[in-house]
Design a protein around this motif. Structure first.
Motif, PDB file in Angstrom:
ATOM      1  N   ALA A 139       0.829  -1.211   0.000  1.00 42.33           N
ATOM      2  CA  ALA A 139       0.000   0.000   0.000  1.00 42.33           C
ATOM      3  C   ALA A 139       0.863   1.260   0.000  1.00 42.33           C
ATOM      4  CB  ALA A 139      -0.939  -0.001   1.204  1.00 42.33           C
ATOM      5  N   ALA A 140       1.938   1.250   0.780  1.00 41.02           N
ATOM      6  CA  ALA A 140       2.833   2.411   0.824  1.00 41.02           C
ATOM      7  C   ALA A 140       3.469   2.652  -0.537  1.00 41.02           C
ATOM      8  CB  ALA A 140       3.907   2.210   1.890  1.00 41.02           C
ATOM      9  N   GLN A 141       3.895   1.600  -1.183  1.00 42.63           N
ATOM     10  CA  GLN A 141       4.513   1.741  -2.496  1.00 42.63           C
ATOM     11  C   GLN A 141       3.498   2.234  -3.523  1.00 42.63           C
ATOM     12  OE1 GLN A 141       7.583   1.723  -3.117  1.00 42.63           O
ATOM     13  NE2 GLN A 141       7.633   1.665  -5.335  1.00 42.63           N
ATOM     14  N   THR A 182       5.946   4.077   8.613  1.00 45.96           N
ATOM     15  CA  THR A 182       7.023   3.934   9.584  1.00 45.96           C
ATOM     16  C   THR A 182       6.680   2.808  10.541  1.00 45.96           C
ATOM     17  OG1 THR A 182       7.514   6.302   9.450  1.00 45.96           O
ATOM     18  CG2 THR A 182       8.399   5.107  11.341  1.00 45.96           C
ATOM     19  N   LEU A 183       7.552   1.819  10.606  1.00 41.84           N
ATOM     20  CA  LEU A 183       7.406   0.730  11.558  1.00 41.84           C
ATOM     21  C   LEU A 183       8.204   1.115  12.797  1.00 41.84           C
ATOM     22  CD1 LEU A 183       7.370  -0.578   8.542  1.00 41.84           C
ATOM     23  CD2 LEU A 183       7.196  -2.667   9.854  1.00 41.84           C
ATOM     24  N   ARG A 226      13.507  -2.296   0.898  1.00 45.09           N
ATOM     25  CA  ARG A 226      14.163  -1.026   0.561  1.00 45.09           C
ATOM     26  C   ARG A 226      13.248  -0.243  -0.368  1.00 45.09           C
ATOM     27  NH1 ARG A 226      20.583  -1.677   0.188  1.00 45.09           N
ATOM     28  NH2 ARG A 226      20.814  -2.951   2.031  1.00 45.09           N
ATOM     29  N   LEU A 227      12.321   0.444   0.241  1.00 42.32           N
ATOM     30  CA  LEU A 227      11.372   1.276  -0.488  1.00 42.32           C
ATOM     31  C   LEU A 227      11.479   2.696   0.038  1.00 42.32           C
ATOM     32  CD1 LEU A 227       8.258  -1.095  -0.348  1.00 42.32           C
ATOM     33  CD2 LEU A 227       9.769  -0.723  -2.301  1.00 42.32           C
ATOM     34  N   LYS A 228      11.377   3.636  -0.846  1.00 37.18           N
ATOM     35  CA  LYS A 228      11.497   5.057  -0.481  1.00 37.18           C
ATOM     36  C   LYS A 228      10.490   5.442   0.611  1.00 37.18           C
ATOM     37  CE  LYS A 228      11.143   9.640  -2.507  1.00 37.18           C
ATOM     38  NZ  LYS A 228      10.970  10.418  -3.730  1.00 37.18           N
TER      39      LYS A 228
END
Length: 150
Positions: A21-23, A30-31, A41-43
């Motif tokens: 969903a974030a991508q 933020t975890l 490794r996602l922005k």
């Protein structure tokens, strides 16, 4: 809107839904955890590791929370604090907490704690089901689509 995850107890399948969903939406995820964990490794995805200790991660989430942010947690007291700060709280089981529902959840939690203090085994939570995952994904999609409309 940002998404904050009480990550130490969050099931991997729910984290994977959140990563996708974030991508897809380019929303900051933020975890927050008191132990190291692997994240893609996602922005848009970060890990905030906090010190070990009772409620340290919860307190950090509440400190950084802004109005309208979403917190993923199964911790009822944390969900109550999120709602008080005008955020959204969603459990990994797909329960979208509200000011009305959180009161009953807090009372049930206190009741179960008193039973455990008397030696009664109240058991743990049941396994996460496909229905839970679908409910979670449905609420998440609704909240994210509201964000993109406003």
């Amino acid at each position: 809107m940002k998404i904050w995850v009480d990550a130490d107890a969050c099931p991997a399948v729910i984290k994977n839904i959140l990563f996708k969903a974030a991508q897809r939406t380019r929303i900051q995820l933020t975890l927050v955890a008191n132990q190291p964990m692997h994240i893609p490794r996602l922005k848009w995805v970060t890990l905030l590791q906090v010190a070990s200790g009772f409620d340290v991660a919860d307190n950090e989430i509440v400190k950084r929370l802004e109005i309208g942010d979403l917190v993923i947690t199964s911790d009822i007291p944390l969900a109550a604090q999120v709602l008080e700060k005008r955020g959204h709280a969603l459990s990994p089981r797909g329960e979208l907490y509200s000011l009305d529902s959180i009161r009953g959840s807090l009372h049930m939690r206190e009741f179960k704690e008193s039973l455990r203090a008397c030696g009664v085994d109240t058991g743990g939570p049941p396994p996460l089901t496909a229905k839970n995952r679908n409910a979670f994904a449905g609420h998440l999609d609704k909240l994210l689509s509201k964000r993109s409309v406003t």
